[in-house]
Structure formats: C-alpha cells, structure tokens
Write a protein that holds these residues in place. Structure first.
Motif, PDB file in Angstrom:
ATOM      1  N   ILE A   1     -24.556 -21.899  53.565  1.00  0.00           N
ATOM      2  CA  ILE A   1     -23.287 -21.363  54.049  1.00  0.00           C
ATOM      3  C   ILE A   1     -23.550 -20.059  54.788  1.00  0.00           C
ATOM      4  O   ILE A   1     -23.509 -18.959  54.222  1.00  0.00           O
ATOM      5  N   THR A   2     -23.861 -20.205  56.068  1.00  0.00           N
ATOM      6  CA  THR A   2     -24.194 -19.071  56.922  1.00  0.00           C
ATOM      7  C   THR A   2     -23.507 -19.246  58.270  1.00  0.00           C
ATOM      8  O   THR A   2     -23.020 -20.324  58.609  1.00  0.00           O
ATOM      9  N   TRP A   3     -23.508 -18.170  59.053  1.00  0.00           N
ATOM     10  CA  TRP A   3     -23.023 -18.268  60.422  1.00  0.00           C
ATOM     11  C   TRP A   3     -24.017 -17.547  61.326  1.00  0.00           C
ATOM     12  O   TRP A   3     -24.805 -16.718  60.876  1.00  0.00           O
TER      13      TRP A   3
ATOM     14  N   ALA B   1     -22.823 -10.719  56.984  1.00  0.00           N
ATOM     15  CA  ALA B   1     -23.826 -10.573  58.048  1.00  0.00           C
ATOM     16  C   ALA B   1     -24.285 -11.944  58.518  1.00  0.00           C
ATOM     17  O   ALA B   1     -24.346 -12.904  57.742  1.00  0.00           O
ATOM     18  N   GLU B   2     -24.604 -12.027  59.800  1.00  0.00           N
ATOM     19  CA  GLU B   2     -25.024 -13.324  60.341  1.00  0.00           C
ATOM     20  C   GLU B   2     -26.454 -13.654  59.944  1.00  0.00           C
ATOM     21  O   GLU B   2     -27.253 -12.771  59.602  1.00  0.00           O
ATOM     22  N   ALA B   3     -26.788 -14.928  60.004  1.00  0.00           N
ATOM     23  CA  ALA B   3     -28.160 -15.383  59.771  1.00  0.00           C
ATOM     24  C   ALA B   3     -28.901 -15.355  61.103  1.00  0.00           C
ATOM     25  O   ALA B   3     -28.474 -16.000  62.062  1.00  0.00           O
ATOM     26  N   ASP B   4     -29.997 -14.596  61.150  1.00  0.00           N
ATOM     27  CA  ASP B   4     -30.724 -14.437  62.412  1.00  0.00           C
ATOM     28  C   ASP B   4     -31.698 -15.580  62.681  1.00  0.00           C
ATOM     29  O   ASP B   4     -31.774 -16.103  63.777  1.00  0.00           O
ATOM     30  N   GLY B   5     -32.454 -15.952  61.667  1.00  0.00           N
ATOM     31  CA  GLY B   5     -33.512 -16.931  61.878  1.00  0.00           C
ATOM     32  C   GLY B   5     -33.137 -18.319  61.366  1.00  0.00           C
ATOM     33  O   GLY B   5     -31.990 -18.597  61.033  1.00  0.00           O
ATOM     34  N   ASN B   6     -34.137 -19.194  61.310  1.00  0.00           N
ATOM     35  CA  ASN B   6     -33.957 -20.557  60.826  1.00  0.00           C
ATOM     36  C   ASN B   6     -33.819 -20.532  59.304  1.00  0.00           C
ATOM     37  O   ASN B   6     -34.777 -20.252  58.587  1.00  0.00           O
ATOM     38  N   VAL B   7     -32.618 -20.833  58.834  1.00  0.00           N
ATOM     39  CA  VAL B   7     -32.332 -20.761  57.396  1.00  0.00           C
ATOM     40  C   VAL B   7     -33.180 -21.762  56.626  1.00  0.00           C
ATOM     41  O   VAL B   7     -33.554 -21.528  55.471  1.00  0.00           O
TER      42      VAL B   7
ATOM     43  N   ARG C   1     -31.677 -16.611  48.351  1.00  0.00           N
ATOM     44  CA  ARG C   1     -30.893 -15.962  47.296  1.00  0.00           C
ATOM     45  C   ARG C   1     -30.784 -14.465  47.549  1.00  0.00           C
ATOM     46  O   ARG C   1     -29.728 -13.863  47.383  1.00  0.00           O
ATOM     47  N   ALA C   2     -31.879 -13.857  47.969  1.00  0.00           N
ATOM     48  CA  ALA C   2     -31.883 -12.411  48.232  1.00  0.00           C
ATOM     49  C   ALA C   2     -30.932 -12.057  49.369  1.00  0.00           C
ATOM     50  O   ALA C   2     -30.320 -10.975  49.366  1.00  0.00           O
ATOM     51  N   LEU C   3     -30.790 -12.959  50.331  1.00  0.00           N
ATOM     52  CA  LEU C   3     -29.899 -12.729  51.465  1.00  0.00           C
ATOM     53  C   LEU C   3     -28.452 -13.139  51.155  1.00  0.00           C
ATOM     54  O   LEU C   3     -27.562 -12.947  51.989  1.00  0.00           O
ATOM     55  N   GLY C   4     -28.245 -13.740  49.980  1.00  0.00           N
ATOM     56  CA  GLY C   4     -26.897 -14.133  49.590  1.00  0.00           C
ATOM     57  C   GLY C   4     -26.402 -15.408  50.240  1.00  0.00           C
ATOM     58  O   GLY C   4     -25.194 -15.617  50.378  1.00  0.00           O
ATOM     59  N   TYR C   5     -27.321 -16.288  50.653  1.00  0.00           N
ATOM     60  CA  TYR C   5     -26.928 -17.532  51.299  1.00  0.00           C
ATOM     61  C   TYR C   5     -26.681 -18.615  50.244  1.00  0.00           C
ATOM     62  O   TYR C   5     -27.620 -19.160  49.658  1.00  0.00           O
ATOM     63  N   ASP C   6     -25.433 -18.907  49.981  1.00  0.00           N
ATOM     64  CA  ASP C   6     -25.109 -20.010  49.077  1.00  0.00           C
ATOM     65  C   ASP C   6     -25.315 -21.330  49.796  1.00  0.00           C
ATOM     66  O   ASP C   6     -25.451 -21.390  51.023  1.00  0.00           O
ATOM     67  N   GLN C   7     -25.288 -22.427  49.032  1.00  0.00           N
ATOM     68  CA  GLN C   7     -25.521 -23.722  49.636  1.00  0.00           C
ATOM     69  C   GLN C   7     -24.297 -24.622  49.531  1.00  0.00           C
ATOM     70  O   GLN C   7     -23.431 -24.432  48.676  1.00  0.00           O
ATOM     71  N   LEU C   8     -24.236 -25.593  50.419  1.00  0.00           N
ATOM     72  CA  LEU C   8     -23.213 -26.626  50.341  1.00  0.00           C
ATOM     73  C   LEU C   8     -23.536 -27.551  49.166  1.00  0.00           C
ATOM     74  O   LEU C   8     -24.672 -27.553  48.667  1.00  0.00           O
ATOM     75  N   PRO C   9     -22.575 -28.338  48.695  1.00  0.00           N
ATOM     76  CA  PRO C   9     -22.865 -29.281  47.613  1.00  0.00           C
ATOM     77  C   PRO C   9     -24.047 -30.177  47.968  1.00  0.00           C
ATOM     78  O   PRO C   9     -24.211 -30.571  49.122  1.00  0.00           O
TER      79      PRO C   9
END
Length: 445
Positions: A307-309, A367-373, A382-390
């Motif tokens: 879940i990033t933009w 904050a936006e995601a800069d690189g390839n997640v 996890r450190a960047l706070g990127y949760d995941q979709l189901p």
C-alpha cells in the motif's frame, strides 16, 4: 428522457430492429440479458419488464422475488456483431421493486447512489480503464495450462498475427457502439492484450466495460480463438489488470489539479489518494474478487502488493502520472490493484467512496515510495511503514467484513451477499487438492 425514448422508438422502426436486448448485471458482475420484441419496448419504458429476481445471483430473497427492469434509453446501441440479419440493439437497465423503489441489490444502482453522494459535494467522478486480457487458442488446456495465440511481448507488432487482427476488429466494433478507444497494443504476456477506453463519467465507463467484455468474447468467437479476463490464467506470466485512472471535477474544473502542488496534485487530490491507501485492504475483496485474483497480486510482474503511492512508480498501488505538465484537465491518479474480472459498478463505487472519505476527513498523504517496492526486504518495507494488501481471498473477506465503509457503500443486501458468495468460493477452493500438492508431496511423503 422523453426525447431520448422517442429517438429509440424511431430508430428501432427506421433501422428494422428485430430484437432489443435488455442488459443488467448480477452482484458478481455477470452480464444478464433478456430479448424483447420491438413492439414491447414502449411498454418496457412505461412500466418496466418483470422478472424473477430470486433467480439472479445476489438479487433478492425468495419471498421478495418480483423485480422490474427499466431500460435506460440513453444507453441504446445497435449491436454490430449481429450484422444486417435480424438487427439487434441493447439497452442497460435500472432494476426496481414493484412499488418503484430502486433495487438495493442492483450494482448499477449502488454506483448511482455513490455518484449522487459525490454530486452533493459538487464532484463528478471520471474514470479511464486500461483493460488487459489473454487470447488463447481455445478454452482447452494442454499439459494443464492454457495455450496462448502467440509468443509476442509488450508493444510487439505482429504483422498478420491473430492479436493484431483481433484488436483492429475489436476497436472498430467498439467505435460502432459509441465507445471511444484511446490505445490498443500487445501486452507483456504471450497472447496478452490491452485496450484502453477513453475517459468518461464512472457510470458510462462501467456500462462500457460490460459492453467491452461482451465485444471481446464475440470477436474471439468470430475469429476462432478464446478470450479470458481471468486475473492470472498462466503460471509465470503477467496477470491481467484493469488499472483505472480517476479524477474528480467541480463543474469544468479538475479538482485534482494545482499548478503549485507537488506533481501538480491538489490538496483534494492528495486527500483522495490518502483515502484510497487507507481503505485499500478492506475494498480488495471487491476490486479483486476471485481466488485467482491473489495469484496476480502476489505473482510479481508489476502487480501491486503493498500500500504505497508514487510518481511513475509502477510497483506502487497508486500512481500519480504527469503526462502533460501544466494541463489541468489531464490531472488524475491511477489505482493499479483492480483486475479485469472485477464488477466495475461495485469496484468504482468503493474506490470513489474511499477517496471521498479521505477528502471528508482530511486524511494526510504519507511519503511516497521512491524505488521498486518489490525489491525491498520485508524488514525494509516494515521500517518504511509499507503495509500490504490481503494475501488471499480469505484474508480480504475478513477485512471487508469489519468495514463500515464497504457496508455503507454497498448497502446491507449487496454487502451480505458478497461476503456469502466469497466465503463459499474460498471454502470450495480450500477443499481442492491441487497439482502442486500432488507433484510436491505424493512421492515424497
């Protein structure tokens, strides 16, 4: 509306239309059709066409079965694949109860309700889908896998190839139906194609998607191949998404545009994206409604799982493109999780509701995601706070079950039916013994 009805009746007579198909969808998004004679159309306009709603997936309970289909004259089109032999037209329908109330279980009505809520706030919702699908030699499996019509890749030009001829014929047919096409090309997978429809208001887009799927199937039959919108039909190959570009307009002004904003995205646009990100997990059981949908989401190949933009970041769930800097009318955001098998009426209802919730509550955009997640480790995400979709349909249904947003947007009856239908699908899937298990375990255990 009376002028539009008169136009339909006059066109039926002048063009010698023999049959008029009345179209609507069930809760899962399967197109339903009933053909009536031209002489019955005027009566259908006046009173609707009665049918047994309890026989339609998710429509009614047995004790409230009677429903009426009211054709929408603004959706009248002559079906080009029927040719001059028994010319046939179609209209989409709004479904009501016998006392004239809009049917709460009609997916088209769910979207109209959500669009009305947006209109109360001064917004019109526009969408532009990029629809991917596979062309196969047939529906039969060879060695347990479908067989694509070619081995071409992204943007490949295949002179005289099946896909090239197929897209040309499809685009011509869609244009004949009044559906404008922006792009068509070969996609990354063998036999995979993409056709992008030009932006329109969300209700017209949803109707166009249902028509598009029918056209694709009809052209496939005509050309002796098989088309599928299954999210992930071939192991190890890209899945088929329906990336959708979205924008809100206030009158003639694009509410997402701010020349001084980051990526020229306005505060309203940022709040809308924040709403999409916040509510993405709970709406995924609708935007990705099949067991197979999760093979696409978690199979790599640019499908978003986290879940990033980002700006031009194709690993992100929401992308903020900047194709035409300074052109306010083209400002938009792209939601990349939705797949080609979604019910567009319900999916667009929830995407709009999520975005509006972000605006209403002033959600902050992270904050936006800069690189390839995808290239990050789990610890880095996890450190960047990127949760995941189901990760599965079961997981998605559990999240949806607790969602006030989804329950309120879909309405109690549609909400309960989607939960019931998807739980049943998961039960059936979970009971299967798959080829993977047999190949991995049968001899080893």
């Amino acid at each position: 509306m009376d002028k539009q009805r008169d136009f339909v009746l006059r066109t039926i007579e002048e063009r010698g239309i023999k049959f008029v198909r009345l179209w609507f969808t069930d809760v899962v998004g399967t197109l339903k059709s009933v053909a009536i004679a031209p002489a019955e159309v005027e009566g259908a306009f006046a009173e609707g066409l009665g049918f047994d709603g309890s026989a339609i997936e998710g429509f009614t309970r047995a004790y409230e079965a009677d429903m009426l289909a009211h054709p929408d004259p603004t959706t009248f089109q002559i079906l080009p694949w029927r040719g001059e032999v028994d010319p046939t037209a179609r209209m989409f329908c709004d479904i009501t109860t016998p006392d004239g109330q809009a049917a709460v279980s009609d997916p088209r009505n769910v979207l109209k309700r959500t669009l009305a809520k947006a209109a109360e706030r001064g917004f019109t919702f526009y969408t532009h889908p990029e629809i991917e699908f596979y062309l196969l030699k047939s529906a039969e499996l060879v060695g347990g896998e479908p067989v694509p019509v070619d081995t071409a890749g992204f943007f490949d030009n295949v002179p005289g190839g099946t896909a090239h001829d197929f897209r040309r014929r499809t685009v011509q047919m869609l244009e004949d139906l009044g559906i404008s096409v922006e792009f068509s090309h070969h996609e990354a997978g063998p036999g995979q194609n993409e056709i992008d429809l030009r932006y329109a208001d969300a209700l017209a887009t949803a109707d166009n998607i249902m028509t598009f799927r029918t056209v694709i199937k009809e052209v496939a039959i005509e050309q002796g191949v098989y088309a599928t919108f299954m999210p992930k039909p071939i192991s190890g190959q890209p899945g088929s998404g329906m990336h959708t570009h979205m924008s809100l307009f206030e009158g003639d002004t694009n509410a997402f545009f701010d020349a001084s904003g980051h990526y020229q995205l306005s505060t309203i646009g940022r709040q809308f994206v924040a709403g999409l990100l916040t509510h993405a997990p709970e709406i995924t059981a609708v935007t990705n409604q099949f067991v197979n949908s999760y093979k696409r989401l978690w199979g790599g190949d640019e499908a978003p799982s986290f879940i990033t933009w980002g700006h031009n970041n194709r690993s992100a769930l929401v992308r903020v493109p900047l194709y035409k800097p300074g052109k306010g009318q083209s400002a938009r955001v792209e939601y990349r999780a939705i797949d080609s098998a979604a019910n567009p009426y319900l999916a667009y209802s929830l995407l709009l509701a999520a975005g509006l919730k972000g605006i209403e509550n002033g959600y902050e955009l992270p904050a936006e995601a800069d690189g390839n997640v995808w290239e990050l480790t789990d610890a880095e995400r996890r450190a960047l706070g990127y949760d995941q979709l189901p990760a599965s349909l079961d997981h998605a249904v559990s999240l949806m079950e607790d969602s006030e947003l989804v329950a309120e947007t879909l309405g109690e009856q549609v909400f309960e039916y989607v939960l019931l239908n998807k739980r049943d699908e998961w039960r059936q899937y979970r009971a299967q013994v798959t080829p993977y298990e047999l190949e991995t375990n049968l001899r080893a255990l």
